[in-house]
Design an enzyme around this catalytic site. Sequence first.
Site, PDB file in Angstrom:
ATOM      1  N   ARG A 152       0.482  -0.997  -0.322  1.00 30.50           N
ATOM      2  CA  ARG A 152      -0.209   0.371  -0.167  1.00 30.50           C
ATOM      3  C   ARG A 152       1.477   0.770  -0.184  1.00 30.50           C
ATOM      4  O   ARG A 152       2.048   1.178   0.836  1.00 30.50           O
ATOM      5  CB  ARG A 152      -0.877  -0.531   1.757  1.00 30.50           C
ATOM      6  N   THR A 454      -9.029   0.163 -10.134  1.00 29.91           N
ATOM      7  CA  THR A 454      -8.371  -0.889  -9.636  1.00 29.91           C
ATOM      8  C   THR A 454      -8.910  -2.398 -10.136  1.00 29.91           C
ATOM      9  O   THR A 454      -9.468  -2.142 -10.764  1.00 29.91           O
ATOM     10  CB  THR A 454      -9.457  -0.868  -8.169  1.00 29.91           C
ATOM     11  N   ASP A 494      -7.884   8.182   0.224  1.00 27.50           N
ATOM     12  CA  ASP A 494      -8.850   6.636   0.908  1.00 27.50           C
ATOM     13  C   ASP A 494      -8.845   7.104   2.516  1.00 27.50           C
ATOM     14  O   ASP A 494      -9.153   6.687   3.266  1.00 27.50           O
ATOM     15  CB  ASP A 494      -7.755   6.319   0.934  1.00 27.50           C
ATOM     16  N   SER A 519      -7.784   1.106   3.239  1.00 26.74           N
ATOM     17  CA  SER A 519      -8.100   0.071   2.043  1.00 26.74           C
ATOM     18  C   SER A 519      -9.546  -1.346   1.602  1.00 26.74           C
ATOM     19  O   SER A 519      -9.795  -1.248   3.393  1.00 26.74           O
ATOM     20  CB  SER A 519      -7.209  -0.316   1.322  1.00 26.74           C
ATOM     21  N   THR A 520     -10.063  -1.129   0.853  1.00 23.53           N
ATOM     22  CA  THR A 520     -11.524  -2.043   1.205  1.00 23.53           C
ATOM     23  C   THR A 520     -10.710  -3.036  -0.333  1.00 23.53           C
ATOM     24  O   THR A 520     -11.817  -4.412   0.130  1.00 23.53           O
ATOM     25  CB  THR A 520     -12.569  -2.165   0.281  1.00 23.53           C
ATOM     26  N   GLY A 550     -13.778   0.082  -5.637  1.00 23.11           N
ATOM     27  CA  GLY A 550     -13.699   0.292  -4.173  1.00 23.11           C
ATOM     28  C   GLY A 550     -13.929  -0.243  -3.688  1.00 23.11           C
ATOM     29  O   GLY A 550     -14.673  -1.026  -2.538  1.00 23.11           O
TER      30      GLY A 550
END
Length: 655
Positions: A152, A454, A494, A519-520, A550
Amino acid sequence: MRILRSARTVTALLAGGALVLAGCAGDGPRPIPAATVPCDIISNGTPVPPTPTAPPSPMAERELAINPELAIGYRKNMTAVHTKRYSVVTANPLATQAACRVLRDGGTAADALVTAQAMLGLVEPQSSGIGGGGFLLYYDAATATVEATDGREVAPAAATEDYLRWVSDADRTEPRPDVRASGRSIGVPGIVRLLADVHAKHGAMPWRDLFAPAVKLADDGFDVSPRLAAAIADAAEQLRLDPDAAAYFLDENGEPKPAGTRLTNPAYAKTLTAIASDGPDAFYTGPIAENIVAEVADATDGRTPGLMTTEDLARYTAKQREPLCTPYRGRQVCGMPPPSSGGLAVAATLAMLERFPMGDHRPTDIDRNGGRPTVAGVHLITEAERLAYADRDRYVADTDFVPLPGDGPRTLLDPGYLAARAAMISADHTVGTAPPGEFDAPAGAPVPVPEHGTSHISIVDAHGNAAALTTSIESSFGSFRMVDGFMLNNQLTDFAAEPVDEDGTPVANRVQPGKRPRSTMAPTMVFDPAPAGPPGARGQLFAVLGSPGGAAIIQFVVRTLVGVLDWGLDPQQAVSLVAFGAENSPTTRIGGEHPGIDTADDGAHDPLVQGLRALGHHVDLADQSSGLAVLVRDRDGWAGGADPRREGLVAGDTR
């Protein structure tokens, strides 16, 4: 209410369906022909034209304002692809084929991962690339271990809690032209370091060779795909603000380049060649790092600069985390721990659903498109998701800075606690907005900008190793800023921009120097029960999956897991199934792009929509942006499914 942005978008997508899926005709299913050569790109499915009905809902309008990569269109009657020893799924056929050839030539999942990401950064730059980050689960067959690697992005060392709120203490105006397109949104990229670390540990082929397919294609050129063309058209206004992005994605008149345009990217080829020759240090130090910092600091036309330095880049490390593995229906489901909230939320949702007979709520009329979800099945899943999101929103952040309540993940996933949460689910009505559990921990806050730039890669190699990588630059085209042939992320959006809540309590997901935003992303692996050993012992690898999308990633992954594990769907049926889910709000999303959903009159004639509304759900029929990539072990090898809402395909040693 299908969402159409422009006639150009629709035309491009329909043309692309014919281009990518040449040879498919008619509405009926047809078998996938066996590949004559491993890694052939095999046509799959029939494009369904998007049909406009009602105007977008307010929620969908908000999505459009921040996310120009919502899925539009659908490939009907896709068929699972069966392979013998190795398989790969990505969101683009060229990336799938390049990674598959690495596997064919004896490479490991780690090797194929490097090739796939390098290629996606070229052919799908709106979704991921070396200017972003990602989360990886890797299964090492030799040791039967699962590793979780956190690549990340991080906030610069000079970032303060007010980094996203205002320009400075002396100038308390929002970063210009907005937070996303300013330098403030750009985090220190992590994906190159992640790939180098996993290759150093698990790779078998030379690092340098793995970049050759993307370098050659960048030099020789490739045709703009329909999805990329649609994304360029939707983001053209923002791309015009950056000279490099404008020169690459727009024509000499400043208009978006359409599908079929030949693109070459010599700058990207040069960047990849440097990384291939000199390793990740070529990216994190030297001229490339200096160019990244200069772009982040660029204040041309009044843009607010970011505060990233070359020292921030040189210090970046990918972190090894403890994978989060929990039981479901006798199997073990492994996901990412924080700073991703995906693994926790998926695990919590499944743990609540295990208390219900989900097999009794199987879709009806099951066909190659997954069948028709039942009202009860959708209701139970979305109620459990609301409860899981409530805890995710309040408590989850980078645990290097903000601890989880109590004993970490075990507290939020405690069986007694989740049994009490599941007891809040009523069969007769929706909870609407669920309260979080009560723990003594800092508050969180919903993140305003979801990840839609993404992608996801799922790989199984001939040695039994596997990789699930969710990779992102955040929103479509990230920060809209291009440097050395690649896009820079906007992942710092984010973070919660406000550092404290209305009560003055520090927000868990606030900006802090060196911190990773929540994050998801939810790369996931599933294992069979061990034939012998203590409860919870890991057996044979059963499934590898994940998705972009998302905040809805959690929903896409949960729906697919239930589809495979509870409803007995094959991976393509589970991926093709109607997209549905809910965050912690009264709104329940039902993917209007699916041909089985009647979106006319805002769903007034669709039994699923009306059944949910009778239970109090506020149903939204906006097209969904999943990009699921799923591999499931079967009796003779592997079966794979690629999301019909994107351009991806499965490839391998097809049987």
